[in-house]
Design an enzyme around this catalytic site. Structure first.
Site, PDB file in Angstrom:
ATOM      1  N   ILE A 581      30.854  31.744  45.498  1.00 49.77           N
ATOM      2  CA  ILE A 581      30.616  33.021  44.832  1.00 49.77           C
ATOM      3  C   ILE A 581      31.817  33.398  43.965  1.00 49.77           C
ATOM      4  O   ILE A 581      31.947  34.541  43.528  1.00 49.77           O
ATOM      5  CB  ILE A 581      30.296  34.155  45.833  1.00 49.77           C
ATOM      6  N   PRO A 583      33.554  33.991  40.633  1.00 51.43           N
ATOM      7  CA  PRO A 583      34.816  34.718  40.808  1.00 51.43           C
ATOM      8  C   PRO A 583      34.653  36.119  41.375  1.00 51.43           C
ATOM      9  O   PRO A 583      35.505  36.982  41.092  1.00 51.43           O
ATOM     10  CB  PRO A 583      35.308  34.790  39.375  1.00 51.43           C
ATOM     11  N   ASP A 584      33.603  36.433  42.139  1.00 50.99           N
ATOM     12  CA  ASP A 584      33.342  37.827  42.532  1.00 50.99           C
ATOM     13  C   ASP A 584      34.528  38.495  43.212  1.00 50.99           C
ATOM     14  O   ASP A 584      34.971  39.580  42.797  1.00 50.99           O
ATOM     15  CB  ASP A 584      32.122  37.874  43.448  1.00 50.99           C
ATOM     16  N   HIS A 585      35.038  37.895  44.277  1.00 47.79           N
ATOM     17  CA  HIS A 585      36.169  38.505  44.999  1.00 47.79           C
ATOM     18  C   HIS A 585      37.424  38.505  44.129  1.00 47.79           C
ATOM     19  O   HIS A 585      38.242  39.429  44.209  1.00 47.79           O
ATOM     20  CB  HIS A 585      36.419  37.752  46.297  1.00 47.79           C
ATOM     21  N   ALA A 588      37.191  41.266  41.551  1.00 43.97           N
ATOM     22  CA  ALA A 588      37.444  42.557  42.182  1.00 43.97           C
ATOM     23  C   ALA A 588      38.938  42.843  42.251  1.00 43.97           C
ATOM     24  O   ALA A 588      39.378  43.985  42.048  1.00 43.97           O
ATOM     25  CB  ALA A 588      36.833  42.583  43.588  1.00 43.97           C
TER      26      ALA A 588
END
Length: 858
Positions: A581, A583-585, A588
């Site tokens: 997942i 670059p979601d984290h 953020a």
């Protein structure tokens, strides 16, 4: 270096007045680079011969492109640390700064003759960020890391690639970049804390901890396709399955296929009934999958091979651009698989001033300029990396004395202040990138209000069993409160504006233009509250020709060039990013850093601002070194498979057992001699063909074979111990089944416990962003809310409404209250029932498919 017009005119310096001493060499330089981008005065302090990273590959005409990218916007001084006069100058310099980023492992303290703790003692209110491979405590504290080692030991590698094939390394240095940005977040939190209590800090920051927490976290939030399940539940022991195999659980990777078309490749994401309806209509009336049952993911997955064969034939003779345009017109998430050179030519990125000209010698290259935009300006490269010692006279001739922070009354008998206490965040964030951003602030004590309603619920609230707070949602939304508010009614909008009047931050990650269409865009909210900071995150950014591209992670990775690089060399279809997942984290954290910089600036100006983060641009900037090299050496950026391209041996090696692997990284001659000792092969240490890094790279295949023959008869843990004993970077491929019991993570208090009532059991969750700190407390973990659980509480507290007014607003549909939930026992029984039904369905299809010769072969 020549910059774009925008960058030449850039005046935004959010961290103006903050001085940073940067002692990072081979690790962590992006931390200081981002602080410099944001306007801090970052001084790279180098030994008299310069930092080793000045020679780090890739090198172009004698210039390290890695050093150039990671040290732009900084100053450089050189000191002879064996000279008492220069050492005294260093100590004076420390007295003038706010923050020291110390990127040395403890074994390297002799470079200066002072440990991180020694430096911390030079100034009472000094913040020292000790940025090491594995931290200052724990059983692995003396280990040496590398990009491959951190990916292996951070539980990323075991999920990278395809089931039944070797693991592959993601491109570039994504693990290192991920950790450096987390370090930047920690540094600004510590600085903000000091602004409020006057206390310094020694921050024990581990790169490996950060990689495990951010890249593809084992206990963090997962995407909506996981249907509320954790990473441990969806990727138990291996890499994803990209074809349906009898008897195997279906993988979410099956939902993100890549297809060859007339002039390249495209990727699609068919995740909900409406999207499949659009695809079905596009295919025409005569295909065999028009029945409504195929609108359900599980039914399509059971026929995935036949459906994908049909799609492959349909797409094969059509050009990419036509497919993307037509697919998006039909509401089908689709993107072209971009090649490295194509991301430079993308008009959307050009209009967003993503790139800057970068001169290397007599040649002109092109580099991604910076991670985000703030107040309509690119926060990025303004000055090239400094020459060795170029700022000695300017910096050392007159070292300003730093006014010590006012002494606070002793509070040692009291709990540590929560860093973001008093900050109110209106959280409209959804899924992972949005949810995780609000959670970062909530963990640090901010009052985070998740604004949502039942009609447009956060996608992470979806689950297979109907649980109102699935585990993945809980991980992204712990410590928040939920306000049920209808932003589509006039009264609901008016109530939101009332909330904005006393809020500090509004975060969202809807499709760009959504907030404006609601009449709640930044310009409107700034009129309500001039100090409001609005942060918007999306796939491609808040403006530009492709701003409204559907924001699915697999499409973002495709359009940024990441998917095309994260694949097996020679295979155009099978990519290794199917269940990541990223670059979601990561995105953020980029947003969080920019918001913190705006908060710090607001302390002086009283004015808020707008933060614009494009997930695609975070990926491209994380690959900045490789893309600069590609611009100077077209065709140089290629998939690397299981081996790093600039050193040998440096990559992944098979071990004894079923799909067991170890990462070993030799990056200099000393480490090669040490590896020969670990292998007990002294003859290799003296072999004239292997004496230098350049010679070993020419013999990479032969060396890889030799090392593989040694590793394949031993376990990954044995190889790790033998290598690390000789100070050779090496690490086992950690699986999620081993993750929670890892002794190093346990010793460093990596995990905390989330008592989520709807889960039926205590949940393992990540702890704070830094292992150990004197002034940043670990978060107190509170459960994530049921939708609209705190409506009455928040309405009374922030809107000053009484029970009668609240009830009237609920009756009119402007406010919402939580729906009555099933008892925990009934919910648990329902969960068991759904799980049992799913297993029955899977076993039935597995049995049926066992008689299908084509399926067995595939």
């Amino acid at each position: 270096m020549s910059n774009t017009t925008e960058n030449k005119q850039q005046t935004t310096k959010l961290l103006s007045g903050i001085r940073v001493i940067d002692l990072c060499d081979l690790r962590g330089q992006s931390c200081g680079r981002l602080l410099a981008d944001l306007g801090a005065d970052v001084i790279l302090v180098e030994p008299i011969d310069g930092m080793r990273s000045r020679h780090r590959a890739p090198v172009y005409n004698g210039t390290s492109l890695h050093f150039e990218i990671h040290n732009a916007n900084k100053k450089s001084i050189k000191l002879n640390f064996s000279d008492p006069v220069d050492l005294d100058k260093f100590k004076q310099l420390i007295q003038s700064c706010d923050l020291v980023i110390d990127g040395r492992n403890p074994a390297e303290y002799n470079i200066i003759g002072m440990s991180a703790e020694d430096i911390r003692q030079l100034r009472e209110d000094l913040i020292v960020l000790s940025l090491t491979d594995f931290g200052l405590t724990g059983p692995y504290k003396d280990f040496i890391g590398s990009e491959a080692v951190h990916l292996a030991m951070g539980a990323v590698l075991s999920r990278s690639g395809v089931n039944g094939s070797d693991p592959i390394l993601p491109p570039g240095e994504l693990a290192s970049e991920t950790a450096a940005i987390q370090a930047c977040w920690v540094a600004l939190l510590a600085y903000w804390q000091k602004l409020h209590n006057g206390q310094g800090d020694l921050l024990d920051f581990s790169i490996n901890d950060a990689v495990a927490q951010i890249f593809d976290p084992g206990v963090g939030a997962t995407g909506s396709a996981a249907a509320g399940r954790t990473a441990i539940e969806t990727a138990i022991n291996g890499r994803p399955i990209v074809k349906m195999i009898p008897g195997k659980l279906p993988s979410v990777a099956l939902l993100y296929p890549i297809f060859k078309c007339a002039d390249g490749h495209i990727r699609i994401c068919l995740l909900n009934p409406r999207q499949w309806q659009g695809m079905s209509e596009w295919l025409g009336d005569n295909h065999p999958f028009r029945h409504p049952k195929y609108e359900t993911n599980i039914n399509r997955i059971m026929k995935v091979d036949k459906i994908n064969k049909l799609l492959a034939e349909f797409f094969s003779d059509k050009p990419r651009e036509q497919l993307v345009i037509e697919g998006q017109k039909r509401g089908i998430p689709i993107a072209a698989l971009s090649l490295p050179a194509e991301v430079f030519d993308e008009v959307h990125f050009q209009e967003r001033s993503l790139y800057t000209d970068y001169v290397i010698g007599s040649d002109n290259g092109l580099a991604p300029s910076g991670y985000c935009r703030v107040d309509q300006q690119r926060i990025g490269i303004k000055q090239p990396a400094p020459k060795l010692g170029q700022d000695n006279e300017q910096v050392l001739s007159q070292i300003p004395s730093k006014q010590a922070a006012p002494q606070q009354e002793s509070t040692s008998h009291l709990p540590l202040r929560k860093p973001l206490a008093g900050i109110t965040v209106l959280d409209l964030g959804i899924i992972v990138a949005g949810g995780d951003l609000g959670r970062l602030f909530a963990d640090q004590g901010a009052n985070v209000i998740k604004v949502e309603n039942h009609k447009y619920a956060d996608g992470l609230r979806q689950s297979l069993d109907g649980n109102p707070v699935p585990i993945s949602f809980a991980q992204a939304n712990r410590n928040k409160r939920s306000l049920g508010l209808n932003l589509r009614s006039n009264k609901g909008k008016a109530l939101f504006k009332e909330l904005v009047k006393t809020a500090d931050i509004v975060i969202s990650n809807f499709k760009p233009g959504t907030m404006e269409s609601l009449g709640l865009g930044f310009d409107i909210l700034q009129e309500v509250n001039p100090g409001i900071i609005c942060a918007e995150s999306s796939a491609m950014g808040s403006f530009g020709p492709k701003a409204k591209t559907m924001g699915y992670g697999p499409l973002v990775r495709a359009s940024s060039g990441l998917s095309g690089l994260w694949r097996y060399p020679g295979n155009d279809i099978v990519c290794g990013d199917s269940i990541t997942i990223f670059p979601d984290h990561f995105a953020a954290r980029i947003s969080a850093v920019a918001i913190m910089a705006k908060l710090i600036e607001r302390q002086q100006t009283g004015v808020g601002g707008f933060v614009d983060v494009s997930q695609a641009e975070t990926i491209i900037n994380a690959l900045a070194t490789e893309l600069l090299n590609e611009s100077l050496n077209p065709g140089s950026l290629k998939p690397k498979g299981g081996n790093e391209p600039h050193n040998a041996p440096n990559g992944l090696f098979p071990c004894d057992g079923d799909d067991e692997w170890v990462a070993i990284s030799v990056t200099n001659d000393t480490q090669w001699q040490a590896l020969c000792r670990a292998m007990k092969k002294p003859e290799l240490a003296n072999d004239p063909h292997f004496l230098t890094s350049e010679q070993r790279l020419l013999c990479a295949s032969e060396i890889t074979h030799i090392v593989s023959e040694w590793t394949r008869t031993r376990s990954p843990y044995e190889i790790m111990r033998l290598c690390q004993r000789e100070q050779v970077p090496a690490g086992n491929m950690l699986r999620l089944t081993e993750f929670l019991g890892n002794p190093h993570f346990q010793a460093r208090k990596f995990f905390n416990t989330l008592h989520q009532p709807t889960a039926g059991r205590p949940l393992e969750t990540e702890n704070g962003p830094v292992g150990f700190s004197q002034n940043l407390p670990q978060p107190i973990i509170k459960p994530a809310p049921v939708l609209a659980e705190h409506t009455r509480e928040v309405a009374k507290e922030l809107l000053q409404l009484d029970d009668g007014a609240i009830s009237a607003l609920v009756a009119s549909g402007d406010l919402e209250l939580a729906k009555k939930q099933q008892s925990p026992l009934k919910q648990k029984m329902k969960t068991k029932g759904v799980t049992f039904a799913m297993n029955v369905i899977l076993k039935y299809h597995a049995f049926k498919n066992a008689f299908n010769r084509d399926t067995i072969k595939s």
